[in-house]
Design an enzyme around this catalytic site. Structure first.
Site, PDB file in Angstrom:
ATOM      1  N   ARG A 106      -5.224 -24.966   0.759  1.00  0.00           N
ATOM      2  CA  ARG A 106      -3.793 -24.585   0.644  1.00  0.00           C
ATOM      3  C   ARG A 106      -3.443 -23.972  -0.704  1.00  0.00           C
ATOM      4  NH1 ARG A 106      -3.406 -29.330   3.381  1.00  0.00           N
ATOM      5  NH2 ARG A 106      -3.032 -29.016   5.600  1.00  0.00           N
ATOM      6  N   LYS A 128      -0.773  -9.400  -5.514  1.00  0.00           N
ATOM      7  CA  LYS A 128      -0.968  -9.095  -4.089  1.00  0.00           C
ATOM      8  C   LYS A 128      -2.426  -9.335  -3.749  1.00  0.00           C
ATOM      9  CE  LYS A 128       2.398  -5.563  -2.757  1.00  0.00           C
ATOM     10  NZ  LYS A 128       2.500  -4.188  -2.202  1.00  0.00           N
ATOM     11  N   GLU A 170      -4.508   6.059  -9.528  1.00  0.00           N
ATOM     12  CA  GLU A 170      -3.426   5.065  -9.706  1.00  0.00           C
ATOM     13  C   GLU A 170      -2.732   5.269 -11.059  1.00  0.00           C
ATOM     14  OE1 GLU A 170      -2.626   3.108  -7.153  1.00  0.00           O
ATOM     15  OE2 GLU A 170      -4.435   2.427  -6.094  1.00  0.00           O
ATOM     16  N   HIS A 237      -3.115   5.156   2.709  1.00  0.00           N
ATOM     17  CA  HIS A 237      -3.739   4.081   3.500  1.00  0.00           C
ATOM     18  C   HIS A 237      -4.170   4.579   4.874  1.00  0.00           C
ATOM     19  CE1 HIS A 237      -1.980   0.438   1.101  1.00  0.00           C
ATOM     20  NE2 HIS A 237      -3.153   0.823   0.630  1.00  0.00           N
ATOM     21  N   HIS A 249     -10.606   4.257  -2.040  1.00  0.00           N
ATOM     22  CA  HIS A 249      -9.166   4.001  -2.026  1.00  0.00           C
ATOM     23  C   HIS A 249      -8.424   5.003  -2.927  1.00  0.00           C
ATOM     24  CE1 HIS A 249      -5.361   1.848  -1.990  1.00  0.00           C
ATOM     25  NE2 HIS A 249      -5.366   1.881  -3.309  1.00  0.00           N
TER      26      HIS A 249
HETATM   27  N1  LIG Z   1      -3.671  -5.886  -5.003  1.00  0.00           N
HETATM   28  C1  LIG Z   1      -3.181  -4.735  -5.397  1.00  0.00           C
HETATM   29  O1  LIG Z   1      -2.063  -4.662  -5.916  1.00  0.00           O
HETATM   30  C2  LIG Z   1      -4.010  -3.497  -5.258  1.00  0.00           C
HETATM   31  C3  LIG Z   1      -3.647  -2.334  -5.928  1.00  0.00           C
HETATM   32  C4  LIG Z   1      -4.474  -1.212  -5.827  1.00  0.00           C
HETATM   33  C5  LIG Z   1      -5.622  -1.270  -5.068  1.00  0.00           C
HETATM   34  N2  LIG Z   1      -5.944  -2.420  -4.403  1.00  0.00           N
HETATM   35  C6  LIG Z   1      -7.168  -2.523  -3.603  1.00  0.00           C
HETATM   36  O2  LIG Z   1      -8.291  -2.309  -4.454  1.00  0.00           O
HETATM   37  C7  LIG Z   1      -9.384  -1.867  -3.662  1.00  0.00           C
HETATM   38  C8  LIG Z   1     -10.138  -0.776  -4.387  1.00  0.00           C
HETATM   39  O3  LIG Z   1     -10.637  -1.290  -5.594  1.00  0.00           O
HETATM   40  P1  LIG Z   1     -11.870  -0.610  -6.347  1.00  0.00           P
HETATM   41  O4  LIG Z   1     -11.693   0.860  -6.350  1.00  0.00           O
HETATM   42  O5  LIG Z   1     -12.032  -1.318  -7.633  1.00  0.00           O
HETATM   43  O6  LIG Z   1     -13.084  -0.868  -5.343  1.00  0.00           O
HETATM   44  P2  LIG Z   1     -14.328  -1.876  -5.383  1.00  0.00           P
HETATM   45  O7  LIG Z   1     -13.913  -3.237  -5.751  1.00  0.00           O
HETATM   46  O8  LIG Z   1     -15.026  -1.697  -4.080  1.00  0.00           O
HETATM   47  O9  LIG Z   1     -15.255  -1.301  -6.552  1.00  0.00           O
HETATM   48  C9  LIG Z   1     -15.846  -0.046  -6.404  1.00  0.00           C
HETATM   49  C10 LIG Z   1     -17.384  -0.108  -6.493  1.00  0.00           C
HETATM   50  O10 LIG Z   1     -17.753  -0.244  -7.862  1.00  0.00           O
HETATM   51  C11 LIG Z   1     -18.665  -1.322  -8.036  1.00  0.00           C
HETATM   52  N3  LIG Z   1     -18.399  -1.840  -9.390  1.00  0.00           N
HETATM   53  C12 LIG Z   1     -17.405  -2.656  -9.778  1.00  0.00           C
HETATM   54  N4  LIG Z   1     -17.397  -2.801 -11.104  1.00  0.00           N
HETATM   55  C13 LIG Z   1     -18.431  -2.068 -11.581  1.00  0.00           C
HETATM   56  C14 LIG Z   1     -18.928  -1.807 -12.887  1.00  0.00           C
HETATM   57  N5  LIG Z   1     -18.325  -2.288 -13.968  1.00  0.00           N
HETATM   58  N6  LIG Z   1     -20.025  -1.027 -12.989  1.00  0.00           N
HETATM   59  C15 LIG Z   1     -20.600  -0.477 -11.891  1.00  0.00           C
HETATM   60  N7  LIG Z   1     -20.160  -0.667 -10.638  1.00  0.00           N
HETATM   61  C16 LIG Z   1     -19.081  -1.458 -10.482  1.00  0.00           C
HETATM   62  C17 LIG Z   1     -18.377  -2.248  -6.898  1.00  0.00           C
HETATM   63  O11 LIG Z   1     -19.501  -3.024  -6.583  1.00  0.00           O
HETATM   64  C18 LIG Z   1     -18.014  -1.283  -5.765  1.00  0.00           C
HETATM   65  O12 LIG Z   1     -19.180  -0.851  -5.122  1.00  0.00           O
HETATM   66  C19 LIG Z   1      -8.802  -1.429  -2.332  1.00  0.00           C
HETATM   67  O13 LIG Z   1      -9.134  -2.385  -1.340  1.00  0.00           O
HETATM   68  C20 LIG Z   1      -7.301  -1.453  -2.555  1.00  0.00           C
HETATM   69  O14 LIG Z   1      -6.581  -1.751  -1.395  1.00  0.00           O
HETATM   70  C21 LIG Z   1      -5.167  -3.529  -4.504  1.00  0.00           C
HETATM   71 ZN   LIG Z   2      -3.659   1.673  -4.567  1.00  0.00          ZN
END
Ligand SMILES: NC(=O)c1ccc[n+]([C@@H]2O[C@H](COP(=O)([O-])OP(=O)(O)OC[C@H]3O[C@@H](n4cnc5c(N)ncnc54)[C@H](O)[C@@H]3O)[C@@H](O)[C@H]2O)c1
Ligand SMILES: [Zn+2]
Length: 351
Positions: A106, A128, A170, A237, A249
């Protein structure tokens, strides 16, 4: 916390701001390989009890199934109510590990240790959490604020170039929605940022985090102003999901911003020239601005409409009026309803 070499501060910060026993460190396979043993070593050297829980990297693993595997593994390892989660990785890890923390027994506390530019400037801030489901992105989740966020800029040294660009989508969004001077600063630093100059990246993270946290603090549960952060994401999205997550993304959001900026202009909401300025800025960071040919406009529209049976239904957008400013209507609302026909036209114009 934003800085270079901050990982070394993680154990002390955990003790001060998020005391727990044990810590469940959640990472995807790639980040675990790069930073897992270093972070666990730092924590154990400081006398903390830490266990690593991994899942395969990739957006397509941000699912209920992975959530189930992680929570089962934590129950099996007897992590209890005194435990806490450390989300070590990109936005996928942060969203997933945050949702695990929001629901495990929880709810247990958690912290964010973002390792991608996108996670540092956006996903790790604001609380989020959630997973993608067949009906769409992030449709099952919870608001759960981390105890702290620690971004070590040095971890970006290993981040592949396309992911630096994806993160910049972003950052450009933050500039468009809130700060035109920031857009100029980003364009001036474009070459340094793309070359992964750590000082330039630190400036981006610091400024973006300030913008995002200001917006979130004013409206944590997204009943109003926080909706401006969705700029580019209504179309983005849909593009991301309908590409089968073949697009990152940030890349899908770039396409989404290009389309939504055109939409704002054609609806007479944005001043002339805004869409061209947005597209040029995205281009400077090597980001896509065109809707891929293989994605049918009707399918994208359907993905944007939460109720698939009502095809004639309008879609809600948060749109800019000019660089650095989003539309707020006379009644205080931060969104406008746009008719399907207008959306289809904007998509067609962005091929
Ligand atoms: N919660 C929120 O407010 C919010 C806001 C924006 C995006 N998001 C979400 O974030 C996600 C996208 O995040 P992302 O782009 O970080 O993707 P991700 O977490 O998949 O990372 C991208 C890739 O980079 C690799 N990686 C991570 N750190 C690394 C590093 N330091 N060196 C080498 N490789 C590395 C990961 O293994 C992955 O393969 C989406 O699902 C999106 O919906 C959430
Ligand atoms: Zn985003």
């Amino acid at each position: 916390m934003v800085g270079r070499g901050l990982l070394a501060e993680l154990p002390r910060t955990l003790v001060e701001r998020c005391p727990a026993r044990p810590y469940a460190v959640i990472s995807d396979s790639r980040v675990a390989e790069l930073y897992g043993s270093r972070v666990l070593g730092l924590m154990r050297d400081a006398g903390l009890e830490a266990r690593l829980f991994q899942f395969p990297n990739g957006e397509w693993n941000k699912t209920r199934e992975t959530w189930a595997e992680l929570t089962d593994a934590m129950l099996k390892a007897r992590v209890g109510r005194d435990g806490a989660v450390v989300a070590l990785g990109g936005g996928v890890t942060g969203d997933l590990a945050g949702f695990v923390a929001a629901t495990f027994l929880r709810g247990v506390p958690y912290v964010q240790v973002p390792t991608t530019l996108l996670a540092m400037i956006d996903a790790s801030v604001g609380g989020k959490t959630g997973v993608d489901v067949p009906a769409g992105k992030n449709l099952v989740g919870a608001f759960h604020q981390p105890s702290f966020v620690l971004a070590d800029i040095e971890t970006l040294a290993t981040l592949p170039g396309p992911h630096v660009s994806a993160g910049m989508a972003e950052a450009l969004k933050h500039a468009v929605i809130a700060d035109a001077a920031y857009l100029d600063a980003l364009l001036a630093d474009a070459a340094l940022i793309r070359g992964k100059d750590l000082a330039a990246l630190e400036r981006v993270v610091t400024r973006s985090v300030t913008i995002k946290s200001d917006v979130v603090a004013a409206d944590p549960l997204e009943t109003g102003r926080r909706q401006v952060l969705n700029f580019g994401h209504t179309v983005g999205h849909a593009v991301e999901a309908r590409s089968g997550y073949a697009m990152l993304h940030g890349e899908a959001v770039a396409v989404g911003m290009a389309v939504e900026a055109s939409l704002a202009e054609s609806l007479g909401i944005a001043e002339r020239g805004l869409a061209a300025a947005v597209r040029a800025a995205l281009g400077r960071f090597g980001l896509p601005i065109r809707v891929p040919d293989e994605l049918a406009a009707e399918d994208l529209l359907e993905a944007m409409q939460s109720d698939k049976k009502v095809r004639a239904r309008a879609v809600r957008f948060s749109l800019p009026t000019r660089l650095g400013q989003m539309l707020q209507r006379a009644d205080g609302a931060w969104t406008v309803d746009v008719e399907p026909q207008e959306i289809l036209q904007a998509v067609a114009a962005s091929r």
